[in-house]
Design a protein around this motif. Sequence first.
Motif, PDB file in Angstrom:
ATOM      1  N   GLY A  12       2.213  12.903   6.336  1.00 48.00           N
ATOM      2  CA  GLY A  12       2.093  11.947   7.440  1.00 48.00           C
ATOM      3  C   GLY A  12       0.821  12.170   8.231  1.00 48.00           C
ATOM      4  N   ARG A  13       0.492  13.440   8.480  1.00 46.36           N
ATOM      5  CA  ARG A  13      -0.752  13.726   9.212  1.00 46.36           C
ATOM      6  C   ARG A  13      -1.965  13.312   8.385  1.00 46.36           C
ATOM      7  NH1 ARG A  13       2.208  18.288  10.749  1.00 46.36           N
ATOM      8  NH2 ARG A  13       1.296  19.577   9.105  1.00 46.36           N
ATOM      9  N   SER A  14      -1.859  13.473   7.085  1.00 44.37           N
ATOM     10  CA  SER A  14      -2.985  13.119   6.210  1.00 44.37           C
ATOM     11  C   SER A  14      -3.252  11.619   6.236  1.00 44.37           C
ATOM     12  CB  SER A  14      -2.697  13.568   4.773  1.00 44.37           C
ATOM     13  OG  SER A  14      -2.639  14.974   4.695  1.00 44.37           O
ATOM     14  N   VAL A  15      -2.189  10.828   6.100  1.00 43.72           N
ATOM     15  CA  VAL A  15      -2.414   9.377   6.101  1.00 43.72           C
ATOM     16  C   VAL A  15      -2.910   8.910   7.472  1.00 43.72           C
ATOM     17  CG1 VAL A  15      -0.845   8.838   4.201  1.00 43.72           C
ATOM     18  CG2 VAL A  15       0.028   8.832   6.541  1.00 43.72           C
ATOM     19  N   GLU A  16      -2.461   9.578   8.513  1.00 41.90           N
ATOM     20  CA  GLU A  16      -2.965   9.233   9.839  1.00 41.90           C
ATOM     21  C   GLU A  16      -4.467   9.530   9.933  1.00 41.90           C
ATOM     22  OE1 GLU A  16      -1.521  11.610  13.042  1.00 41.90           O
ATOM     23  OE2 GLU A  16      -2.310  10.265  14.588  1.00 41.90           O
ATOM     24  N   ALA A  17      -4.860  10.704   9.381  1.00 39.98           N
ATOM     25  CA  ALA A  17      -6.277  11.078   9.422  1.00 39.98           C
ATOM     26  C   ALA A  17      -7.132  10.094   8.630  1.00 39.98           C
ATOM     27  CB  ALA A  17      -6.453  12.494   8.858  1.00 39.98           C
ATOM     28  N   VAL A  18      -6.633   9.674   7.474  1.00 42.68           N
ATOM     29  CA  VAL A  18      -7.396   8.725   6.656  1.00 42.68           C
ATOM     30  C   VAL A  18      -7.490   7.379   7.371  1.00 42.68           C
ATOM     31  CG1 VAL A  18      -7.476   7.486   4.458  1.00 42.68           C
ATOM     32  CG2 VAL A  18      -6.806   9.893   4.499  1.00 42.68           C
ATOM     33  N   ARG A  19      -6.382   6.945   7.971  1.00 42.30           N
ATOM     34  CA  ARG A  19      -6.427   5.681   8.707  1.00 42.30           C
ATOM     35  C   ARG A  19      -7.458   5.742   9.827  1.00 42.30           C
ATOM     36  NH1 ARG A  19      -5.292   3.698  13.185  1.00 42.30           N
ATOM     37  NH2 ARG A  19      -4.139   5.474  14.012  1.00 42.30           N
ATOM     38  N   ARG A  20      -7.474   6.862  10.529  1.00 43.72           N
ATOM     39  CA  ARG A  20      -8.420   7.002  11.636  1.00 43.72           C
ATOM     40  C   ARG A  20      -9.860   7.039  11.121  1.00 43.72           C
ATOM     41  NH1 ARG A  20      -6.622   8.779  16.675  1.00 43.72           N
ATOM     42  NH2 ARG A  20      -4.373   8.994  16.837  1.00 43.72           N
ATOM     43  N   LEU A  21     -10.075   7.745  10.003  1.00 42.40           N
ATOM     44  CA  LEU A  21     -11.424   7.849   9.439  1.00 42.40           C
ATOM     45  C   LEU A  21     -12.008   6.473   9.148  1.00 42.40           C
ATOM     46  CD1 LEU A  21     -13.709   9.642   8.217  1.00 42.40           C
ATOM     47  CD2 LEU A  21     -12.497   9.471   6.043  1.00 42.40           C
ATOM     48  N   PHE A  22     -11.187   5.606   8.569  1.00 40.88           N
ATOM     49  CA  PHE A  22     -11.647   4.267   8.215  1.00 40.88           C
ATOM     50  C   PHE A  22     -11.428   3.267   9.354  1.00 40.88           C
ATOM     51  CE2 PHE A  22     -11.112   6.150   4.006  1.00 40.88           C
ATOM     52  CZ  PHE A  22     -12.265   5.719   3.371  1.00 40.88           C
ATOM     53  N   ALA A  23     -10.922   3.752  10.494  1.00 43.35           N
ATOM     54  CA  ALA A  23     -10.582   2.868  11.621  1.00 43.35           C
ATOM     55  C   ALA A  23      -9.809   1.662  11.098  1.00 43.35           C
ATOM     56  CB  ALA A  23     -11.836   2.440  12.371  1.00 43.35           C
ATOM     57  N   ALA A  24      -8.791   1.962  10.297  1.00 49.39           N
ATOM     58  CA  ALA A  24      -8.058   0.920   9.582  1.00 49.39           C
ATOM     59  C   ALA A  24      -6.763   0.566  10.301  1.00 49.39           C
ATOM     60  CB  ALA A  24      -7.740   1.403   8.168  1.00 49.39           C
ATOM     61  N   ALA A  25      -6.184  -0.562   9.897  1.00 46.45           N
ATOM     62  CA  ALA A  25      -4.912  -0.975  10.475  1.00 46.45           C
ATOM     63  C   ALA A  25      -3.784  -0.062  10.000  1.00 46.45           C
ATOM     64  CB  ALA A  25      -4.617  -2.422  10.100  1.00 46.45           C
ATOM     65  N   ALA A  26      -3.867   0.368   8.738  1.00 43.05           N
ATOM     66  CA  ALA A  26      -2.802   1.216   8.201  1.00 43.05           C
ATOM     67  C   ALA A  26      -3.304   1.983   6.976  1.00 43.05           C
ATOM     68  CB  ALA A  26      -1.594   0.355   7.797  1.00 43.05           C
ATOM     69  N   CYS A  27      -2.603   3.067   6.684  1.00 37.61           N
ATOM     70  CA  CYS A  27      -2.867   3.837   5.459  1.00 37.61           C
ATOM     71  C   CYS A  27      -1.523   4.285   4.910  1.00 37.61           C
ATOM     72  CB  CYS A  27      -3.742   5.058   5.752  1.00 37.61           C
ATOM     73  SG  CYS A  27      -4.000   6.125   4.308  1.00 37.61           S
ATOM     74  N   SER A  28      -1.385   4.232   3.588  1.00 38.45           N
ATOM     75  CA  SER A  28      -0.113   4.630   2.992  1.00 38.45           C
ATOM     76  C   SER A  28      -0.333   5.377   1.681  1.00 38.45           C
ATOM     77  CB  SER A  28       0.768   3.400   2.728  1.00 38.45           C
ATOM     78  OG  SER A  28       0.149   2.562   1.776  1.00 38.45           O
ATOM     79  N   VAL A  29       0.710   6.113   1.295  1.00 37.36           N
ATOM     80  CA  VAL A  29       0.743   6.797   0.004  1.00 37.36           C
ATOM     81  C   VAL A  29       1.996   6.351  -0.740  1.00 37.36           C
ATOM     82  CG1 VAL A  29       1.134   9.026  -1.134  1.00 37.36           C
ATOM     83  CG2 VAL A  29      -0.620   8.824   0.625  1.00 37.36           C
ATOM     84  N   ALA A  30       1.811   5.940  -1.997  1.00 39.47           N
ATOM     85  CA  ALA A  30       2.943   5.585  -2.854  1.00 39.47           C
ATOM     86  C   ALA A  30       2.889   6.454  -4.100  1.00 39.47           C
ATOM     87  CB  ALA A  30       2.883   4.107  -3.240  1.00 39.47           C
ATOM     88  N   LEU A  31       4.047   6.936  -4.548  1.00 44.10           N
ATOM     89  CA  LEU A  31       4.095   7.840  -5.696  1.00 44.10           C
ATOM     90  C   LEU A  31       4.779   7.186  -6.895  1.00 44.10           C
ATOM     91  CD1 LEU A  31       5.040  11.215  -3.949  1.00 44.10           C
ATOM     92  CD2 LEU A  31       2.764  10.349  -4.572  1.00 44.10           C
ATOM     93  N   VAL A  32       4.293   7.551  -8.080  1.00 45.40           N
ATOM     94  CA  VAL A  32       4.857   7.043  -9.328  1.00 45.40           C
ATOM     95  C   VAL A  32       6.182   7.760  -9.607  1.00 45.40           C
ATOM     96  CG1 VAL A  32       4.439   6.754 -11.798  1.00 45.40           C
ATOM     97  CG2 VAL A  32       2.524   6.656 -10.198  1.00 45.40           C
ATOM     98  N   ASP A  33       7.177   7.010 -10.093  1.00 48.30           N
ATOM     99  CA  ASP A  33       8.471   7.640 -10.391  1.00 48.30           C
ATOM    100  C   ASP A  33       8.423   8.385 -11.733  1.00 48.30           C
ATOM    101  OD1 ASP A  33       8.463   5.689 -12.308  1.00 48.30           O
ATOM    102  OD2 ASP A  33      10.430   4.887 -11.812  1.00 48.30           O
ATOM    103  N   GLU A  34       9.504   9.066 -12.054  1.00 48.35           N
ATOM    104  CA  GLU A  34       9.574   9.891 -13.270  1.00 48.35           C
ATOM    105  C   GLU A  34       9.302   9.074 -14.528  1.00 48.35           C
ATOM    106  OE1 GLU A  34      10.762  13.238 -14.024  1.00 48.35           O
ATOM    107  OE2 GLU A  34      10.186  13.703 -11.967  1.00 48.35           O
TER     108      GLU A  34
END
Lengths: 190, 274
Positions: A12-34
């Motif tokens: 959560g802190r990482s996506v917040e940092a990336v969002r702030r870096l790009f001054a973006a509206a949002a940042c998210s991480v999605a993971l591939v299932d098994e």
Amino acid sequence: MAIATGQDPALGRSVEAVRRLFAAAACSVALVDEEGETLRFVASDGAGADAIVGVTIPVSRGIAGWAAMSGQPIAVRDVQTDARFARDVAESTNYVPSSILAAPMMTTEGEVMGVTSVLDPSVEEASDWTLQVLGTLASQMALLLAGGHGPSTPSPAEALGRDVLRVVEAWQSGQPGHVGPSGTRSPGAR
Amino acid sequence: MSIEPAWSGAFDRGAIHEVAALPFAGVREWAFGGSTGAGVRVAVIDSGVDAEHPRVGGVVGGVAFHLDAEAEYGYVEDEGPHGDLVGHGTACAGIIRSIAPEAEIYSVRVLGANLKGRGALLHAGVEWSVEHDMHVANLSLSSKAEAMFGPLHEVADQAYFSGTVLVCAANNLPGPTYPSQYASVISVASRAGSDELALAYNPHPPVEFGARGIDVDVAWAGHGSITATGNSFAAPHVTAMVALMRSKHPWLTPLQVKAVLHAASDNSVPGPDS
């Protein structure tokens, strides 16, 4: 803006940092299932963050799926005209972006494990440099998720750390008015 | 093995250094002038191609690879028409068609609704392209799997020696990616600008060439189009350039094709002793 609840605090802190870096509206991480068939959003910060976490989409869908399939970072402007943009997913979060950056996240073995997406970044133009920065950060978050490594193998974190430093040094050496070792100038000098 | 990242910042950061090329006067006209790509077989190894998209204007043939645990090599091969799930291959084919309107495009689908076995299917697609005598194959995708280093290297060498030019998008992720990292292929990264035939040689490989790939209006799924940025869109520009030159000069080998691209680059100048 708030980080979505129910997600890994470090991620959560990482996506917040990336969002702030790009001054973006949002940042998210999605993971591939098994099975390698779906992407599940596991962390998000910014607009629509609470609504997107937990959502699952097929890997062939949306800009995030596009990055996962090709293994290539991409920037798309005006995604609302893109027939493959997962518009219904975006609308369910009450935030429909106009531009997206997406980069695949790789395991230490080099398999696609997920995708980092940045919605509506405040960058002057979609550039190759922007994708390099996001690609590096996505790799960093992949290592965070992957955890440790075997004692007999070189540390991927060390290698990545060198790569990150190289990016930072390239950025710093190429600031306006400064000519770097290769004689190139920074994006900021364009 | 090098851990140098296949980054492409050299094309994105102001002036590009000149490189010394063989003294080929008028090489761009010789290579590209008046060519339509006619008679050149181009494989688009990707997510499939929507042949009905107006910017694609049909494909000559195609094959789709699917994982199958029961099959001898873990996958099966289906010749014949197929669609494009996500639009990636259609975008690449549309770029190639706009530059080489009479090239014979073959869709080689290796990306599907499942990420398992990406590397193995990518390998199968390259192998198919070699066995079916493609003049040039576009790979706007790559693998970072260490396990695929050897197999992809071997098939890339087969392509090189049998006359199939592999044009591979570099990757903006840290560390090596395959097959774009190999010397036997033509690796391409994004470069700003609107000229479809703009080309630059990177004096600091492993990424060798820069071509148009930033804010490109590309074909997309659903007969649509979008404005997109990525090395995925730079590679098809160079694939099309290879199609143009091999249409005019079918005898060119992969070695010669790369030398011509080098000489035709915007930053190429005659060597100091020329």
